[in-house]
Design an enzyme around this catalytic site. Structure first.
Site, PDB file in Angstrom:
ATOM      1  N   PHE A 137       0.846  -1.409   0.000  1.00 42.87           N
ATOM      2  CA  PHE A 137      -0.088  -0.054  -0.040  1.00 42.87           C
ATOM      3  C   PHE A 137       0.810   1.191  -0.129  1.00 42.87           C
ATOM      4  O   PHE A 137       1.584   1.565   0.896  1.00 42.87           O
ATOM      5  CB  PHE A 137      -0.857  -0.153   1.320  1.00 42.87           C
ATOM      6  N   THR A 140       2.530   6.777   2.172  1.00 47.11           N
ATOM      7  CA  THR A 140       3.551   7.577   2.787  1.00 47.11           C
ATOM      8  C   THR A 140       4.740   7.722   1.536  1.00 47.11           C
ATOM      9  O   THR A 140       5.067   7.069   0.868  1.00 47.11           O
ATOM     10  CB  THR A 140       4.175   6.929   4.014  1.00 47.11           C
ATOM     11  N   PRO A 142       8.568  10.192   0.891  1.00 43.15           N
ATOM     12  CA  PRO A 142      10.051  10.587   1.689  1.00 43.15           C
ATOM     13  C   PRO A 142       9.508  12.011   2.384  1.00 43.15           C
ATOM     14  O   PRO A 142      10.135  12.248   3.507  1.00 43.15           O
ATOM     15  CB  PRO A 142      10.649  10.592   0.489  1.00 43.15           C
ATOM     16  N   GLY A 145       4.708  12.365   4.987  1.00 45.37           N
ATOM     17  CA  GLY A 145       4.360  11.253   6.177  1.00 45.37           C
ATOM     18  C   GLY A 145       2.714  11.313   6.426  1.00 45.37           C
ATOM     19  O   GLY A 145       1.846  11.086   6.166  1.00 45.37           O
ATOM     20  N   ILE A 171       7.329   1.592   3.175  1.00 47.45           N
ATOM     21  CA  ILE A 171       6.168   0.648   2.528  1.00 47.45           C
ATOM     22  C   ILE A 171       6.414  -0.653   2.959  1.00 47.45           C
ATOM     23  O   ILE A 171       7.319  -1.298   2.350  1.00 47.45           O
ATOM     24  CB  ILE A 171       6.067   1.017   1.012  1.00 47.45           C
ATOM     25  N   GLN A 287       8.091  -6.410  46.589  1.00 50.88           N
ATOM     26  CA  GLN A 287       7.045  -5.474  46.540  1.00 50.88           C
ATOM     27  C   GLN A 287       7.381  -4.606  45.273  1.00 50.88           C
ATOM     28  O   GLN A 287       6.428  -4.278  44.569  1.00 50.88           O
ATOM     29  CB  GLN A 287       6.880  -4.512  47.707  1.00 50.88           C
ATOM     30  N   GLY A 347      16.375  -7.603  33.620  1.00 52.88           N
ATOM     31  CA  GLY A 347      17.781  -7.067  34.243  1.00 52.88           C
ATOM     32  C   GLY A 347      18.684  -7.030  33.086  1.00 52.88           C
ATOM     33  O   GLY A 347      18.372  -6.703  31.654  1.00 52.88           O
ATOM     34  N   GLU A 371       1.138   4.602  10.203  1.00 51.78           N
ATOM     35  CA  GLU A 371      -0.511   4.748  10.500  1.00 51.78           C
ATOM     36  C   GLU A 371      -1.027   5.668  11.318  1.00 51.78           C
ATOM     37  O   GLU A 371      -1.899   5.258  11.860  1.00 51.78           O
ATOM     38  CB  GLU A 371      -1.296   3.118  10.492  1.00 51.78           C
ATOM     39  N   GLY A 372      -0.217   6.786  11.510  1.00 51.57           N
ATOM     40  CA  GLY A 372      -0.590   7.672  12.301  1.00 51.57           C
ATOM     41  C   GLY A 372       0.248   7.762  13.382  1.00 51.57           C
ATOM     42  O   GLY A 372       0.326   6.887  14.030  1.00 51.57           O
TER      43      GLY A 372
END
Length: 392
Positions: A137, A140, A142, A145, A171, A287, A347, A371-372
């Site tokens: 699809f 977008t 360069p 965007g 893409i 905890q 860690g 996509e946003g």
């Protein structure tokens, strides 16, 4: 106090599976089992070597997840909830895998299914659903965007044909796609075109040295005087609203999928915390560790309830774009925070590909953007609240 048995799934805290129908649970379980057998054992290596397993695509077709929420033309026609849960399981393994399925089904296939001619649907949808062909699809660019209305890619009429020039960037699936849905500016407004691989003047270049989405193909598409017949044009796509409608379909999968990455990260941290002994006891008994685990579980469960609510709205035909923006904004933020926090519980071991959280965090950095962006979805929600557009 006598210890209780730990939960196998963080979503068991709120008994979320009881909110999902039996058929949808079965679909989710089938997808999870397939991925556990065929993908999970290899995904760390694919990420490290930046390998997309193209041989997996026909298997995903047989599984029925490609365009699974669409009807006809070999598509499964499942509910929005089932599609979302499949995306969750896919992204629990790797965001790149969910991204492939989202682009294939919710962008490439949906653009044809929703805006294409009957001939285009018959030619492409059965093959794409079966995994015999791959789609991408191209929206977008360069330099464009978040502002696709000002796209530079242009198509001009030349007799009964069109001449396409321009470039698209970032893409997904671009370098392996058999057909690209490409959006271009024309004298008549923004239009969509189907450009098969091998069309003269159409080339792709894969983007290398990525720190994120490494098990996914990301490419630049270039168009130099590409001649297309008018039959390549998506006849029902007549404005910028068409590609934005496709993006809303894909964003719906993302808001479920991101929670899968978060769930997998939390499960890894729970297992590690239970087995890691410090000061003569598992660190899961401390905890500070329990606060981290509890906060993350609350965040993910809240996101899951939001996702199921949005799925019901979608199935009722009542979902609005700003509601999808709320889902993507909240759930991707939550999943990214969870993946990062889980790394702290692991860690130093957390930087190893033996453990998933940092890989998920790296991938989610891309999910937060594509996509946003986080900023764009924030402004969409802001506009819905105030009635004022802050984009210009």
């Amino acid at each position: 106090m006598t210890p209780t048995s730990p939960l196998n799934d963080p979503f068991d805290l709120l008994d979320i599976s009881s909110q999902v129908g039996e058929e949808e649970r079965d679909i989710q379980a089938t997808v999870r089992a397939f991925l556990d057998d065929h993908v999970r054992p290899h995904i760390a290596d694919w990420f490290e070597t930046a390998t997309f397993p193209r041989e997996l695509v026909p298997e995903l077709g047989k599984l029925g997840v490609l365009g699974m929420h669409l009807t006809g033309y070999g598509c499964a026609g499942t509910s929005a909830t089932a599609y979302g849960l499949a995306c969750l399981e896919l992204e629990a393994v790797d965001s790149g895998l969910r991204s492939f399925v989202s682009v294939q089904g919710s962008l490439a296939m949906y653009s044809i299914w929703r805006y294409g001619s009957e001939e285009q649907k018959q030619e492409w949808l059965p093959r794409l659903a079966a995994g015999e062909a791959i789609g991408c699809f191209g929206l977008t660019e360069p330099d464009h965007g978040s502002d696709p209305a000002n796209m530079s890619t242009r198509a001009v009429r030349d007799g009964s044909d069109w001449i396409l020039n321009g470039a698209k960037m970032w893409i997904t699936n671009g370098g392996v796609a058999d057909v690209a849905t490409v959006w271009a500016s024309t004298e008549e407004g923004i239009r969509g075109f189907l450009v098969p691989r091998g069309t003269p003047g159409f080339t792709t270049h894969d983007i290398k040295q990525k720190l994120s989405m490494r098990a996914s193909v990301t490419s630049e598409l270039s168009f130099a005087d590409v001649r297309l017949p008018d039959s390549a044009r998506l006849p029902e796509a007549r404005s910028l609203g068409a590609p934005l409608g496709c993006l809303n379909e894909a964003r719906f999968g993302i808001l479920f999928g991101a929670l899968g990455a978060g769930r997998d990260s939390l499960q890894a941290a729970l297992r590690y915390a239970d087995s890691r002994i410090q000061f003569d006891r598992p660190i899961s008994g401390f905890q500070l560790t329990q606060r981290k685990l509890a906060d993350m579980a609350v965040s993910l469960n809240t996101g899951m309830l939001l996702s199921l609510h949005l799925a019901k709205l979608k199935e009722a035909g009542r979902i609005r774009p700003e509601q999808i923006s709320i889902g993507k904004l909240n759930n991707v933020r939550a999943a990214l925070d969870v993946a990062r926090e889980c790394r702290t519980i692991l860690g130093a071991n957390g930087i190893s590909l033996e453990y998933a959280p940092l890989r998920h965090a790296n991938n989610l950095e891309s999910v937060l953007t594509y996509e946003g962006t986080e900023e764009i979805h924030t402004l969409v929600v802001g506009q819905a609240l105030t009635g004022q557009s802050a984009f210009r």
